[in-house]
Design a protein around this motif. Sequence first.
Motif, PDB file in Angstrom:
ATOM      1  N   PHE A   1       0.828  -1.202   0.000  1.00  0.00           N
ATOM      2  CA  PHE A   1       0.000   0.000   0.000  1.00  0.00           C
ATOM      3  C   PHE A   1       0.867   1.258   0.000  1.00  0.00           C
ATOM      4  N   VAL A   2       1.835   1.298   0.893  1.00  0.00           N
ATOM      5  CA  VAL A   2       2.699   2.477   1.008  1.00  0.00           C
ATOM      6  C   VAL A   2       3.515   2.676  -0.264  1.00  0.00           C
ATOM      7  N   ASN A   3       4.135   1.612  -0.755  1.00  0.00           N
ATOM      8  CA  ASN A   3       4.966   1.726  -1.959  1.00  0.00           C
ATOM      9  C   ASN A   3       4.131   2.061  -3.189  1.00  0.00           C
ATOM     10  N   GLY A   4       2.941   1.452  -3.283  1.00  0.00           N
ATOM     11  CA  GLY A   4       2.061   1.746  -4.415  1.00  0.00           C
ATOM     12  C   GLY A   4       1.617   3.194  -4.430  1.00  0.00           C
ATOM     13  N   LEU A   5       1.224   3.706  -3.258  1.00  0.00           N
ATOM     14  CA  LEU A   5       0.791   5.103  -3.208  1.00  0.00           C
ATOM     15  C   LEU A   5       1.943   6.065  -3.478  1.00  0.00           C
ATOM     16  N   ALA A   6       3.144   5.707  -3.032  1.00  0.00           N
ATOM     17  CA  ALA A   6       4.304   6.556  -3.334  1.00  0.00           C
ATOM     18  C   ALA A   6       4.509   6.657  -4.846  1.00  0.00           C
ATOM     19  N   ILE A   7       4.348   5.531  -5.537  1.00  0.00           N
ATOM     20  CA  ILE A   7       4.486   5.541  -6.998  1.00  0.00           C
ATOM     21  C   ILE A   7       3.376   6.357  -7.642  1.00  0.00           C
TER      22      ILE A   7
ATOM     23  N   ASP B   1       5.210 -13.533   1.020  1.00  0.00           N
ATOM     24  CA  ASP B   1       5.057 -12.164   1.511  1.00  0.00           C
ATOM     25  C   ASP B   1       5.579 -11.154   0.489  1.00  0.00           C
ATOM     26  N   THR B   2       6.691 -11.494  -0.159  1.00  0.00           N
ATOM     27  CA  THR B   2       7.235 -10.615  -1.199  1.00  0.00           C
ATOM     28  C   THR B   2       6.236 -10.460  -2.344  1.00  0.00           C
ATOM     29  N   LEU B   3       5.638 -11.558  -2.774  1.00  0.00           N
ATOM     30  CA  LEU B   3       4.669 -11.510  -3.872  1.00  0.00           C
ATOM     31  C   LEU B   3       3.435 -10.704  -3.487  1.00  0.00           C
ATOM     32  N   VAL B   4       2.993 -10.835  -2.231  1.00  0.00           N
ATOM     33  CA  VAL B   4       1.833 -10.066  -1.769  1.00  0.00           C
ATOM     34  C   VAL B   4       2.140  -8.568  -1.836  1.00  0.00           C
ATOM     35  N   GLY B   5       3.301  -8.170  -1.316  1.00  0.00           N
ATOM     36  CA  GLY B   5       3.665  -6.751  -1.319  1.00  0.00           C
ATOM     37  C   GLY B   5       3.763  -6.181  -2.724  1.00  0.00           C
ATOM     38  N   ILE B   6       4.414  -6.920  -3.625  1.00  0.00           N
ATOM     39  CA  ILE B   6       4.562  -6.458  -5.005  1.00  0.00           C
ATOM     40  C   ILE B   6       3.200  -6.380  -5.690  1.00  0.00           C
ATOM     41  N   THR B   7       2.365  -7.387  -5.469  1.00  0.00           N
ATOM     42  CA  THR B   7       1.036  -7.408  -6.092  1.00  0.00           C
ATOM     43  C   THR B   7       0.199  -6.224  -5.649  1.00  0.00           C
ATOM     44  N   VAL B   8       0.204  -5.943  -4.350  1.00  0.00           N
ATOM     45  CA  VAL B   8      -0.581  -4.819  -3.827  1.00  0.00           C
ATOM     46  C   VAL B   8      -0.085  -3.502  -4.425  1.00  0.00           C
ATOM     47  N   ALA B   9       1.227  -3.333  -4.509  1.00  0.00           N
ATOM     48  CA  ALA B   9       1.778  -2.104  -5.090  1.00  0.00           C
ATOM     49  C   ALA B   9       1.366  -1.952  -6.551  1.00  0.00           C
ATOM     50  N   VAL B  10       1.471  -3.028  -7.322  1.00  0.00           N
ATOM     51  CA  VAL B  10       1.124  -2.968  -8.739  1.00  0.00           C
ATOM     52  C   VAL B  10      -0.365  -2.698  -8.938  1.00  0.00           C
ATOM     53  N   VAL B  11      -1.205  -3.391  -8.167  1.00  0.00           N
ATOM     54  CA  VAL B  11      -2.653  -3.194  -8.305  1.00  0.00           C
ATOM     55  C   VAL B  11      -3.046  -1.786  -7.872  1.00  0.00           C
ATOM     56  N   THR B  12      -2.378  -1.254  -6.852  1.00  0.00           N
ATOM     57  CA  THR B  12      -2.646   0.131  -6.427  1.00  0.00           C
ATOM     58  C   THR B  12      -2.377   1.103  -7.563  1.00  0.00           C
ATOM     59  N   VAL B  13      -1.273   0.887  -8.267  1.00  0.00           N
ATOM     60  CA  VAL B  13      -0.905   1.787  -9.372  1.00  0.00           C
ATOM     61  C   VAL B  13      -1.862   1.628 -10.549  1.00  0.00           C
ATOM     62  N   LEU B  14      -2.231   0.384 -10.861  1.00  0.00           N
ATOM     63  CA  LEU B  14      -3.020   0.123 -12.065  1.00  0.00           C
ATOM     64  C   LEU B  14      -4.515   0.343 -11.867  1.00  0.00           C
ATOM     65  N   THR B  15      -5.024   0.095 -10.664  1.00  0.00           N
ATOM     66  CA  THR B  15      -6.471   0.235 -10.428  1.00  0.00           C
ATOM     67  C   THR B  15      -6.709   1.245  -9.314  1.00  0.00           C
ATOM     68  N   ASP B  16      -7.057   0.754  -8.132  1.00  0.00           N
ATOM     69  CA  ASP B  16      -7.237   1.661  -7.002  1.00  0.00           C
ATOM     70  C   ASP B  16      -6.904   0.939  -5.712  1.00  0.00           C
ATOM     71  N   LEU B  17      -6.855   1.723  -4.644  1.00  0.00           N
ATOM     72  CA  LEU B  17      -6.408   1.209  -3.357  1.00  0.00           C
ATOM     73  C   LEU B  17      -7.299   0.116  -2.810  1.00  0.00           C
ATOM     74  N   ALA B  18      -8.617   0.301  -2.884  1.00  0.00           N
ATOM     75  CA  ALA B  18      -9.541  -0.667  -2.288  1.00  0.00           C
ATOM     76  C   ALA B  18      -9.353  -2.057  -2.891  1.00  0.00           C
ATOM     77  N   ILE B  19      -9.297  -2.115  -4.229  1.00  0.00           N
ATOM     78  CA  ILE B  19      -9.092  -3.406  -4.891  1.00  0.00           C
ATOM     79  C   ILE B  19      -7.748  -3.997  -4.488  1.00  0.00           C
ATOM     80  N   ALA B  20      -6.718  -3.158  -4.413  1.00  0.00           N
ATOM     81  CA  ALA B  20      -5.384  -3.642  -4.069  1.00  0.00           C
ATOM     82  C   ALA B  20      -5.365  -4.257  -2.676  1.00  0.00           C
TER      83      ALA B  20
END
Length: 518
Positions: free
Chosen positions: A122-128, A369-388
Amino acid sequence: MFQLLLSRSQSLKSDLLSGLTVALALVPEAVAFAFVAGVEPLVGLYAAFMVGLITAAIGGRPGMISGATGALAVVMVSLVATHGVEYLFATVVLMGVLQVLAGVFRLGKFIRLVPHPVMLGFVNGLAIVIFMAQLQQFQFLDPVTGELAWLQGEQMTLMLGMVALTMAIIYFLPKLTKAIPSSLAAILTIVAISIGLDMDLRTVQDVLVDMTGDPVATIAGGLPQFHFPSVPLNLETLKIIFPYALILAAIGLIESLLTLTLIDEITETRGRGNKECIGQGVANVATGFFGGMGGCAMIGQSMININSGGRGRASGISAALFLLAFILVGSSLIEMIPVAALVGVMFMVVLGTFEWASFRLLGRIPTSDTLVGITVAVVTVLTDLAIAVVVGVLMSTLVFAWKHAKNMHFDIEEKDGVKIYKPTGPLFFASIHHFRDQFDPINDPQEVIVDFARSRVSDHSGIEAIDALAERYMKQGKTLHLRHLSPECIKLLHKARKLIEVNVIEDPKYSIADDELG
């Protein structure tokens, strides 16, 4: 009661100066999000003022800044385009009501279920996302083609130079003095240099013109006026606005509560999630009746506030009041601020928000855990926070279930013609297949005991597995004894209830995730 009496670490001076810094950064953000939602700039500015003021006063996290956000704006745009801005105001009111109900029913506690890898993502995705949003400030509206084009030549050089200078001031000034927030000092310095040297820098006024297409666009306006949304009060209206209100309420609360958790970690204090839900809800109800587009917590502005020394409620309240002052009397001054200064401030927010330590964790934490973090960041960037966040929580839940399903193992022994099974580990939906496969009703002796002293039944799937096991042995005409089950297990069992050996002293007591006893 407003927490305006601050401790030494929360001086009123720091809060006021931090509030001014935040207000300066709020203007282009609120205007940009209003443009995304398809409404007038003042609709976004009024939302930033109303939501910011009310949540700062009665919300659950002093120091957190709220206002119009992009996560909400992207959902609003289709509603505005299809039904008009009046339906948006009605939706924001209903959104606020739903958020208040979430706080009343204490749903804010569920934010604790968000795992740490999801928080990192979440934090990394929003920073991007914040970084990418600033790139549009390096573009301008080409009068010939009518499309956005990148700055060229001297303009781009000046822009980059002023952004770099802003970042340098923010980084180095605190090493010399903390009498004034470094972000505010950087903005004022860039304004002074721009005016003193008569530089051709893009200003907030230029951004307004590009966004609206109006050569005389301005943020000037009056006080927000009470306005009951002009929509029919019938079931048809409710059918239109309720889905949007529900989505907006969920996104707003998720972003706000995650931001609250982040600020808790940074400040080593504890916010109150349910109170924040109510504060956000009241703010959105009021905003909907005063012509605002609604809002929630803003991680970028909240980080500016915390980094500038804002800790108490006065920082958020002063930011909202300064913003109102800009709208009423100071629009001409704000519109001359070079956007390079604001971009530099936001770039420093990006650097401070992104969890750079997450790179050092690669290879040191489980791959899942690494895959979860990366996935959440990518989904945050591509869609929105709630879905991520939903995707991240689901992934973490499935990983947790899979890992714990493998934790169940059995000790099996035979004494005097009686076979004893001793399962160890949780019995729940993911482990029932392994549990079932350990038993052999056809070849087992006439007497079988299952001792649950080292196992815990966690959900209704586990109960059903025990019932099914009892049925298998009864079909073979064999006697099954069940030991050390909790009283709640006994109540929930149907077919196997008569097979349980009750020991008042030794039987465990725990609850099961099941609605049947509710």
